[in-house]
Design a protein around this motif. Structure first.
Motif, PDB file in Angstrom:
ATOM      1  N   MET A 155       3.108   2.643 -17.114  1.00 55.44           N
ATOM      2  CA  MET A 155       1.920   2.381 -17.931  1.00 55.44           C
ATOM      3  C   MET A 155       0.916   1.658 -17.049  1.00 55.44           C
ATOM      4  O   MET A 155       1.260   1.157 -15.998  1.00 55.44           O
ATOM      5  CB  MET A 155       2.268   1.515 -19.119  1.00 55.44           C
ATOM      6  CG  MET A 155       2.484   0.069 -18.760  1.00 55.44           C
ATOM      7  SD  MET A 155       2.885  -0.922 -20.133  1.00 55.44           S
ATOM      8  CE  MET A 155       4.595  -0.533 -20.350  1.00 55.44           C
ATOM      9  N   ARG A 156      -0.283   1.618 -17.521  1.00 59.01           N
ATOM     10  CA  ARG A 156      -1.297   0.921 -16.745  1.00 59.01           C
ATOM     11  C   ARG A 156      -1.713  -0.329 -17.485  1.00 59.01           C
ATOM     12  O   ARG A 156      -1.858  -0.329 -18.684  1.00 59.01           O
ATOM     13  CB  ARG A 156      -2.497   1.840 -16.563  1.00 59.01           C
ATOM     14  CG  ARG A 156      -2.210   2.964 -15.588  1.00 59.01           C
ATOM     15  CD  ARG A 156      -3.333   3.947 -15.647  1.00 59.01           C
ATOM     16  NE  ARG A 156      -4.576   3.336 -15.157  1.00 59.01           N
ATOM     17  CZ  ARG A 156      -5.013   3.477 -13.925  1.00 59.01           C
ATOM     18  NH1 ARG A 156      -4.338   4.181 -13.071  1.00 59.01           N
ATOM     19  NH2 ARG A 156      -6.137   2.921 -13.549  1.00 59.01           N
ATOM     20  N   ARG A 157      -1.889  -1.403 -16.705  1.00 59.34           N
ATOM     21  CA  ARG A 157      -2.337  -2.649 -17.301  1.00 59.34           C
ATOM     22  C   ARG A 157      -3.781  -2.498 -17.763  1.00 59.34           C
ATOM     23  O   ARG A 157      -4.552  -1.757 -17.145  1.00 59.34           O
ATOM     24  CB  ARG A 157      -2.267  -3.731 -16.214  1.00 59.34           C
ATOM     25  CG  ARG A 157      -1.921  -5.093 -16.715  1.00 59.34           C
ATOM     26  CD  ARG A 157      -2.056  -6.062 -15.584  1.00 59.34           C
ATOM     27  NE  ARG A 157      -0.798  -6.547 -15.035  1.00 59.34           N
ATOM     28  CZ  ARG A 157      -0.067  -7.499 -15.573  1.00 59.34           C
ATOM     29  NH1 ARG A 157      -0.418  -8.046 -16.711  1.00 59.34           N
ATOM     30  NH2 ARG A 157       1.031  -7.912 -14.976  1.00 59.34           N
ATOM     31  N   LEU A 158      -4.135  -3.190 -18.817  1.00 55.34           N
ATOM     32  CA  LEU A 158      -5.548  -3.261 -19.205  1.00 55.34           C
ATOM     33  C   LEU A 158      -6.341  -3.857 -18.047  1.00 55.34           C
ATOM     34  O   LEU A 158      -5.781  -4.591 -17.227  1.00 55.34           O
ATOM     35  CB  LEU A 158      -5.712  -4.160 -20.428  1.00 55.34           C
ATOM     36  CG  LEU A 158      -5.428  -3.558 -21.795  1.00 55.34           C
ATOM     37  CD1 LEU A 158      -5.423  -4.647 -22.862  1.00 55.34           C
ATOM     38  CD2 LEU A 158      -6.495  -2.517 -22.114  1.00 55.34           C
ATOM     39  N   THR A 159      -7.624  -3.582 -18.009  1.00 55.80           N
ATOM     40  CA  THR A 159      -8.443  -4.105 -16.921  1.00 55.80           C
ATOM     41  C   THR A 159      -9.594  -4.926 -17.493  1.00 55.80           C
ATOM     42  O   THR A 159      -9.921  -4.815 -18.684  1.00 55.80           O
ATOM     43  CB  THR A 159      -9.047  -2.957 -16.086  1.00 55.80           C
ATOM     44  OG1 THR A 159      -9.887  -2.183 -16.956  1.00 55.80           O
ATOM     45  CG2 THR A 159      -7.979  -2.083 -15.465  1.00 55.80           C
ATOM     46  N   VAL A 160     -10.208  -5.698 -16.621  1.00 52.24           N
ATOM     47  CA  VAL A 160     -11.366  -6.502 -17.034  1.00 52.24           C
ATOM     48  C   VAL A 160     -12.486  -5.610 -17.585  1.00 52.24           C
ATOM     49  O   VAL A 160     -13.020  -5.894 -18.663  1.00 52.24           O
ATOM     50  CB  VAL A 160     -11.835  -7.399 -15.866  1.00 52.24           C
ATOM     51  CG1 VAL A 160     -13.217  -7.979 -16.129  1.00 52.24           C
ATOM     52  CG2 VAL A 160     -10.808  -8.499 -15.622  1.00 52.24           C
ATOM     53  N   PRO A 161     -12.865  -4.508 -16.901  1.00 56.15           N
ATOM     54  CA  PRO A 161     -13.912  -3.650 -17.484  1.00 56.15           C
ATOM     55  C   PRO A 161     -13.532  -3.110 -18.865  1.00 56.15           C
ATOM     56  O   PRO A 161     -14.375  -3.005 -19.747  1.00 56.15           O
ATOM     57  CB  PRO A 161     -14.072  -2.515 -16.460  1.00 56.15           C
ATOM     58  CG  PRO A 161     -13.589  -3.095 -15.183  1.00 56.15           C
ATOM     59  CD  PRO A 161     -12.504  -4.057 -15.536  1.00 56.15           C
ATOM     60  N   LYS A 162     -12.235  -2.790 -19.066  1.00 49.87           N
ATOM     61  CA  LYS A 162     -11.826  -2.290 -20.394  1.00 49.87           C
ATOM     62  C   LYS A 162     -11.984  -3.381 -21.455  1.00 49.87           C
ATOM     63  O   LYS A 162     -12.387  -3.111 -22.578  1.00 49.87           O
ATOM     64  CB  LYS A 162     -10.388  -1.790 -20.356  1.00 49.87           C
ATOM     65  CG  LYS A 162     -10.291  -0.395 -19.802  1.00 49.87           C
ATOM     66  CD  LYS A 162      -8.910   0.208 -20.046  1.00 49.87           C
ATOM     67  CE  LYS A 162      -8.824   1.560 -19.359  1.00 49.87           C
ATOM     68  NZ  LYS A 162      -7.514   1.845 -18.805  1.00 49.87           N
ATOM     69  N   ILE A 163     -11.640  -4.599 -21.080  1.00 51.68           N
ATOM     70  CA  ILE A 163     -11.802  -5.723 -22.031  1.00 51.68           C
ATOM     71  C   ILE A 163     -13.288  -5.881 -22.359  1.00 51.68           C
ATOM     72  O   ILE A 163     -13.672  -6.001 -23.530  1.00 51.68           O
ATOM     73  CB  ILE A 163     -11.260  -7.039 -21.415  1.00 51.68           C
ATOM     74  CG1 ILE A 163      -9.741  -6.951 -21.204  1.00 51.68           C
ATOM     75  CG2 ILE A 163     -11.651  -8.260 -22.247  1.00 51.68           C
ATOM     76  CD1 ILE A 163      -8.907  -6.954 -22.456  1.00 51.68           C
ATOM     77  N   GLN A 164     -14.111  -5.879 -21.328  1.00 54.49           N
ATOM     78  CA  GLN A 164     -15.556  -6.085 -21.553  1.00 54.49           C
ATOM     79  C   GLN A 164     -16.136  -4.960 -22.416  1.00 54.49           C
ATOM     80  O   GLN A 164     -16.955  -5.198 -23.292  1.00 54.49           O
ATOM     81  CB  GLN A 164     -16.289  -6.171 -20.211  1.00 54.49           C
ATOM     82  CG  GLN A 164     -17.719  -6.638 -20.390  1.00 54.49           C
ATOM     83  CD  GLN A 164     -18.419  -6.971 -19.087  1.00 54.49           C
ATOM     84  OE1 GLN A 164     -17.781  -7.069 -18.037  1.00 54.49           O
ATOM     85  NE2 GLN A 164     -19.717  -7.154 -19.159  1.00 54.49           N
ATOM     86  N   SER A 165     -15.641  -3.740 -22.176  1.00 53.58           N
ATOM     87  CA  SER A 165     -16.233  -2.593 -22.899  1.00 53.58           C
ATOM     88  C   SER A 165     -15.751  -2.494 -24.343  1.00 53.58           C
ATOM     89  O   SER A 165     -16.217  -1.630 -25.095  1.00 53.58           O
ATOM     90  CB  SER A 165     -15.972  -1.288 -22.153  1.00 53.58           C
ATOM     91  OG  SER A 165     -14.590  -1.016 -22.182  1.00 53.58           O
ATOM     92  N   ARG A 166     -14.822  -3.353 -24.729  1.00 51.51           N
ATOM     93  CA  ARG A 166     -14.416  -3.346 -26.153  1.00 51.51           C
ATOM     94  C   ARG A 166     -15.576  -3.810 -27.035  1.00 51.51           C
ATOM     95  O   ARG A 166     -15.597  -3.575 -28.227  1.00 51.51           O
ATOM     96  CB  ARG A 166     -13.195  -4.255 -26.348  1.00 51.51           C
ATOM     97  CG  ARG A 166     -11.910  -3.659 -25.821  1.00 51.51           C
ATOM     98  CD  ARG A 166     -11.153  -2.848 -26.871  1.00 51.51           C
ATOM     99  NE  ARG A 166     -10.545  -3.732 -27.840  1.00 51.51           N
ATOM    100  CZ  ARG A 166      -9.356  -4.307 -27.673  1.00 51.51           C
ATOM    101  NH1 ARG A 166      -8.648  -4.057 -26.599  1.00 51.51           N
ATOM    102  NH2 ARG A 166      -8.862  -5.094 -28.594  1.00 51.51           N
ATOM    103  N   LYS A 167     -16.560  -4.505 -26.414  1.00 52.56           N
ATOM    104  CA  LYS A 167     -17.775  -4.849 -27.164  1.00 52.56           C
ATOM    105  C   LYS A 167     -18.856  -3.859 -26.735  1.00 52.56           C
ATOM    106  O   LYS A 167     -19.268  -3.844 -25.588  1.00 52.56           O
ATOM    107  CB  LYS A 167     -18.204  -6.284 -26.873  1.00 52.56           C
ATOM    108  CG  LYS A 167     -19.394  -6.735 -27.716  1.00 52.56           C
ATOM    109  CD  LYS A 167     -19.603  -8.241 -27.614  1.00 52.56           C
ATOM    110  CE  LYS A 167     -20.701  -8.734 -28.522  1.00 52.56           C
ATOM    111  NZ  LYS A 167     -20.817 -10.204 -28.490  1.00 52.56           N
ATOM    112  N   ALA A 168     -19.276  -3.026 -27.674  1.00 51.81           N
ATOM    113  CA  ALA A 168     -20.309  -2.036 -27.347  1.00 51.81           C
ATOM    114  C   ALA A 168     -21.406  -2.119 -28.389  1.00 51.81           C
ATOM    115  O   ALA A 168     -21.131  -2.260 -29.580  1.00 51.81           O
ATOM    116  CB  ALA A 168     -19.700  -0.639 -27.327  1.00 51.81           C
ATOM    117  N   ASP A 169     -22.637  -2.039 -27.917  1.00 49.24           N
ATOM    118  CA  ASP A 169     -23.803  -2.157 -28.815  1.00 49.24           C
ATOM    119  C   ASP A 169     -23.700  -3.394 -29.699  1.00 49.24           C
ATOM    120  O   ASP A 169     -23.971  -3.345 -30.912  1.00 49.24           O
ATOM    121  CB  ASP A 169     -23.945  -0.895 -29.681  1.00 49.24           C
ATOM    122  CG  ASP A 169     -24.093   0.353 -28.818  1.00 49.24           C
ATOM    123  OD1 ASP A 169     -24.747   0.258 -27.755  1.00 49.24           O
ATOM    124  OD2 ASP A 169     -23.523   1.400 -29.182  1.00 49.24           O
ATOM    125  N   GLY A 170     -23.239  -4.493 -29.114  1.00 50.33           N
ATOM    126  CA  GLY A 170     -23.217  -5.768 -29.829  1.00 50.33           C
ATOM    127  C   GLY A 170     -22.079  -5.925 -30.819  1.00 50.33           C
ATOM    128  O   GLY A 170     -22.025  -6.921 -31.546  1.00 50.33           O
TER     129      GLY A 170
END
Ligand code: KIV
Length: 290
Positions: free
Chosen positions: A21-36
């Motif tokens: 499996m792949r670990r979550l990444t910082v960009p994935k965490i950040q992109s969980r917030k989209a359009d506010g």
């Protein structure tokens, strides 16, 4: 995500074997917030040991190796006595015990405030020696230059504003922040400054709810609340607090278990059985092979 366990016959300890499996990444965490907005709130808990990390990993998006380990693990009076070596030892253990969550390690007091260069030296040691994905540091506007310096050099930074425990002496205690106009304005400015500087997320601790909501609405990066608001983009708690390991906890902590009673009861039963010579019993005793 699932983790299987195999027994290490050399040590008789269970070691997790990660499924591919792949670990979550910082960009994935950040992109969980989209359009506010964050559809699925971010789940973060503290972890200081490999075993706790193994147990929490499948439930969390982020494991925070918080400097709260000073009080929780070491019985220190505040986080101010925590050292870089302590954070690195526990950070490495949590990385070893997890396969799914992004691991963030706190930068301890005195390891980053003097200059961006000092912060880079400390943060690069943390990253290299633990294998974590990001560091967290306390402070808003005052730390903006440092956050920019680290972010531009490949070190993702989670910021921490509002009640910042490393500043307990300057703040005069652990009370909620933001009750005056001046504090309110400062916390808003701090949040905006850390986003501008390149932080990928920000912990908002111990602030009155309207500030947490306003900051969550104002920022593009995820906000992670502790004693803040359910409307933050995620939540964090100190695991031992939410497990009920301590009698006294802050008002914002919800206890999901009463582990202190569970441990005390088990230790009491063990003590009784040792004194009565009923432990070890037949099942726990080796006999000659017949
Ligand atoms: O050190 C810590 O555990 C923390 C959390 C409370 C956010 O910083």
């Amino acid at each position: 995500m699932s983790t299987t366990f195999k027994l290490d016959t050399a040590t008789s300890r269970a070691h997790p074997t990660p499924q591919p499996m792949r670990r979550l990444t910082v960009p994935k965490i950040q992109s969980r917030k989209a359009d506010g907005a964050t559809k699925e709130p971010l789940v973060m808990l503290t972890a200081y040991t490999a075993r706790t990390a193994q147990l929490l990993d499948e439930h969390c998006d982020i494991l925070l190796v918080g400097d709260s380990l000073g009080q929780v693990i070491y019985g220190l009076p505040t986080t101010l006595q925590v050292t870089l070596d302590m954070m690195i030892a526990h950070g490495a253990a949590v990385v070893r015990g997890s396969y799914h969550s992004v691991v963030v390690v706190d930068m301890p007091f005195g390891s980053y405030e003097a200059s961006p260069q000092q912060a880079f030296e400390s943060a690069s040691r943390i990253m290299a020696e633990t294998g974590c994905a990001a560091v967290k540091l306390e402070g808003g506007q005052a730390m903006a230059e440092t956050i920019a310096f680290l972010s531009q050099r490949g070190i993702p930074v989670m910021a921490h504003v509002g009640l910042t425990p490393q500043a307990v002496n300057a703040l005069g205690g652990y009370g909620a922040r933001g009750r005056s106009q001046e504090e309110h304005a400062k916390i808003m400015a701090d949040g905006n400054a850390v986003q501008e500087a390149g932080a990928f997320a920000v912990v908002i601790e111990g602030v009155i709810e309207p500030i947490a909501i306003a900051l969550t609405q104002a920022l593009e990066i995820p906000t992670i609340g502790i004693g803040a608001s359910a409307q933050c983009d995620g939540q964090v708690l100190v695991t031992e607090d939410m497990l009920g390991m301590f009698e006294r906890v802050p008002r914002f902590v919800k206890r999901y278990e009463d582990m202190a009673s569970v441990i005390s009861k088990a230790a009491g039963t063990y003590a009784e059985e040792v004194r009565a010579r009923t432990f070890p019993g037949e099942d726990q005793t080796y006999q000659p092979k017949s």
